[in-house]
Design a protein around this motif. Structure first.
Motif, PDB file in Angstrom:
ATOM      1  N   MET A   4      -1.400  38.631  24.919  1.00 48.25           N
ATOM      2  CA  MET A   4      -0.766  38.326  26.196  1.00 48.25           C
ATOM      3  C   MET A   4      -1.137  39.415  27.201  1.00 48.25           C
ATOM      4  O   MET A   4      -0.290  40.132  27.728  1.00 48.25           O
ATOM      5  N   SER A  30       3.381  40.807  20.748  1.00 49.23           N
ATOM      6  CA  SER A  30       2.981  39.664  21.569  1.00 49.23           C
ATOM      7  C   SER A  30       1.698  39.934  22.355  1.00 49.23           C
ATOM      8  O   SER A  30       1.260  39.085  23.138  1.00 49.23           O
ATOM      9  N   TYR A  86       1.815  38.216  35.320  1.00 50.50           N
ATOM     10  CA  TYR A  86       3.220  37.929  35.005  1.00 50.50           C
ATOM     11  C   TYR A  86       3.935  39.191  34.556  1.00 50.50           C
ATOM     12  O   TYR A  86       3.301  40.185  34.160  1.00 50.50           O
ATOM     13  N   ASN A 124       4.588  35.170  23.674  1.00 48.36           N
ATOM     14  CA  ASN A 124       3.529  34.209  23.977  1.00 48.36           C
ATOM     15  C   ASN A 124       4.087  32.793  24.067  1.00 48.36           C
ATOM     16  O   ASN A 124       3.692  32.008  24.935  1.00 48.36           O
ATOM     17  N   ASP A 125       5.010  32.462  23.170  1.00 47.95           N
ATOM     18  CA  ASP A 125       5.625  31.131  23.192  1.00 47.95           C
ATOM     19  C   ASP A 125       6.437  30.922  24.462  1.00 47.95           C
ATOM     20  O   ASP A 125       6.433  29.836  25.060  1.00 47.95           O
ATOM     21  N   LEU A 178       6.005  32.505  27.400  1.00 50.43           N
ATOM     22  CA  LEU A 178       5.104  32.429  28.548  1.00 50.43           C
ATOM     23  C   LEU A 178       4.412  31.067  28.613  1.00 50.43           C
ATOM     24  O   LEU A 178       4.269  30.482  29.695  1.00 50.43           O
ATOM     25  N   LYS A 179       4.019  30.540  27.470  1.00 49.31           N
ATOM     26  CA  LYS A 179       3.387  29.223  27.430  1.00 49.31           C
ATOM     27  C   LYS A 179       4.346  28.150  27.966  1.00 49.31           C
ATOM     28  O   LYS A 179       3.974  27.309  28.793  1.00 49.31           O
ATOM     29  N   THR A 180       5.587  28.200  27.494  1.00 52.72           N
ATOM     30  CA  THR A 180       6.596  27.245  27.967  1.00 52.72           C
ATOM     31  C   THR A 180       6.862  27.425  29.456  1.00 52.72           C
ATOM     32  O   THR A 180       7.025  26.448  30.202  1.00 52.72           O
ATOM     33  N   HIS A 181       6.920  28.677  29.884  1.00 50.98           N
ATOM     34  CA  HIS A 181       7.145  28.983  31.305  1.00 50.98           C
ATOM     35  C   HIS A 181       6.076  28.337  32.177  1.00 50.98           C
ATOM     36  O   HIS A 181       6.377  27.686  33.184  1.00 50.98           O
ATOM     37  N   LYS A 182       4.822  28.486  31.796  1.00 50.36           N
ATOM     38  CA  LYS A 182       3.720  27.921  32.581  1.00 50.36           C
ATOM     39  C   LYS A 182       3.760  26.397  32.576  1.00 50.36           C
ATOM     40  O   LYS A 182       3.599  25.748  33.619  1.00 50.36           O
ATOM     41  N   GLU A 183       3.970  25.828  31.402  1.00 52.13           N
ATOM     42  CA  GLU A 183       3.954  24.366  31.280  1.00 52.13           C
ATOM     43  C   GLU A 183       5.110  23.712  32.022  1.00 52.13           C
ATOM     44  O   GLU A 183       4.991  22.577  32.513  1.00 52.13           O
ATOM     45  N   TYR A 205      15.085  29.057  28.231  1.00 49.70           N
ATOM     46  CA  TYR A 205      14.280  28.952  27.010  1.00 49.70           C
ATOM     47  C   TYR A 205      15.191  29.301  25.845  1.00 49.70           C
ATOM     48  O   TYR A 205      15.710  30.424  25.774  1.00 49.70           O
TER      49      TYR A 205
END
Length: 371
Positions: free
Chosen positions: A1, A48, A118, A133-134, A136-141, A233
């Protein structure tokens, strides 16, 4: 990340770990005989892939600086990574002004100069294991402006008192941030952990200061949950908020239980800490030990039940110590009887040998005291 800057925030005015925080900042408090509280958030970040960390210290930084060092024991790359300890320059002013927004402002050049897009913000008083990482991925999506990590709990009437709670709609959009006053059992407890763009973070810090010199980042988030898209989240693992002596005690006792500890400690997710070369614990012929966590270097010749011992603790013959936390280098002469207590570092119990707390009134003995 590599795209995220890690910011470890300090404790706010609602955090009061009675006794222990008189001698060190809360993130530097010893935990489970081996760790410091700061180890969990820093390990979460470095595991991470976050290699640029800004650690904010409110006051009494010495023990935290000694623990963090240059960050190599947290697997921070010595060539490309950086762990930077930043101070709140107004620490000598009234406590109301000694808040996170003022600390960020006074060190803004280090945040603005960071290359990461970020920021991940998380405090040093929360104990949990999480791959950012999980998040941040959810945040972007999700298209969120801000993502708040939370835990849904069913014991909010007894634990997580004074922690923030969040309300959400059916799409996980946050529509309320309020303190937990223990009125309800089931609540979504904020872990004071946020992900957002660095640009938005900087804008919110400046805007918070414009509104009020006493504003915290949490206050600012409460202001912007309507105009901004703030999402929740859900974290499903073990979490503890160390915001009082009772919370510290309860979390320590919880994690003696293997079934609870395995929800925090994972084989694939190491909690890094500063190592200490010391011999294994010594158990004398009369030692009786059950349901305890005992660090290296201890000398045990008495009876221990349901206890956590830091390094170098000495328990002499005839002692009966139960339901207690004994911090490093504490010494107990023969025939001590102790129950429901937190004994700080370098305490010597040699004359008054009865220390009796209660489940809801934990006894605390100050560092260096001779009893």
């Amino acid at each position: 990340m590599s795209a995220a800057l890690g910011i470890v925030s300090f404790e706010n005015e609602s955090i009061n770990v009675e006794g222990l925080m008189e001698h060190r900042p809360v993130p530097a408090i010893s935990f489970l005989g081996r760790y410091r509280l700061i180890d969990f958030v820093v390990s979460n970040m470095t595991n991470s892939g976050i290699q640029n960390l800004k650690i904010f210290v409110k006051k009494q930084p010495r023990s935290l600086i000694e623990q963090l060092g240059d960050g190599r024991h947290y697997n921070i790359n010595s060539k490309h990574g950086r762990l930077q300890i930043l101070y709140e320059e107004q620490a000598g002013l009234a406590g109301l002004y000694n808040n996170d927004i003022n600390a960020y402002l006074q060190n803004m050049e280090f945040i603005e100069n960071a290359e990461e897009e970020y920021v991940v913000i998380s405090p040093g008083y929360m104990v949990y294991s999480l791959d950012f990482n999980d998040v941040l991925k959810t945040h972007k999506e999700s298209g969120a402006d801000v993502t708040i990590v939370y835990k849904n709990v069913d014991d909010a009437n007894e634990h997580f008192i004074n922690c923030a709670t969040i309300g959400m709609d059916a799409n996980s959009r946050v529509n309320q941030i309020s303190p937990n006053i223990g009125q309800y059992k089931t609540r979504n407890v904020s872990m004071d952990t946020y992900i957002l763009s660095k640009k938005l973070f900087i804008d919110l810090v400046y805007e918070a200061h414009r509104i009020s010199s006493l504003y915290s980042f949490k206050d600012m988030l409460r202001n912007v949950i309507t105009p901004l898209n703030v999402k929740g989240y859900q974290y499903r693992g073990y979490v503890a908020c160390i915001n009082s002596l009772k919370a510290y005690y309860d979390a320590s006792m919880d994690l003696i239980d293997y079934n609870k500890a395995k929800n925090l400690f994972k084989d694939t997710w190491t909690i890094h800490t500063k190592t200490n070369d010391s011999p294994p614990a010594f158990y004398g012929a009369d030692a009786e030990v059950s349901h305890c966590l005992i660090a290296n270097g201890c000398q045990i010749e008495g009876k221990l039940t349901n206890c956590v011992l830091g390094r170098g603790v000495v328990v002499q013959k005839g002692c009966n110590i139960k339901n207690s936390i004994l911090l490093p280098e504490a010494y107990f002469s023969e025939n001590c009887n102790i129950d429901y207590a937190v004994i700080d570092k370098w305490v010597r119990v040699v004359t008054v040998k009865e220390i009796q707390g209660k489940p809801n009134a934990i006894a605390y003995v100050h560092r260096h005291d001779q009893i």
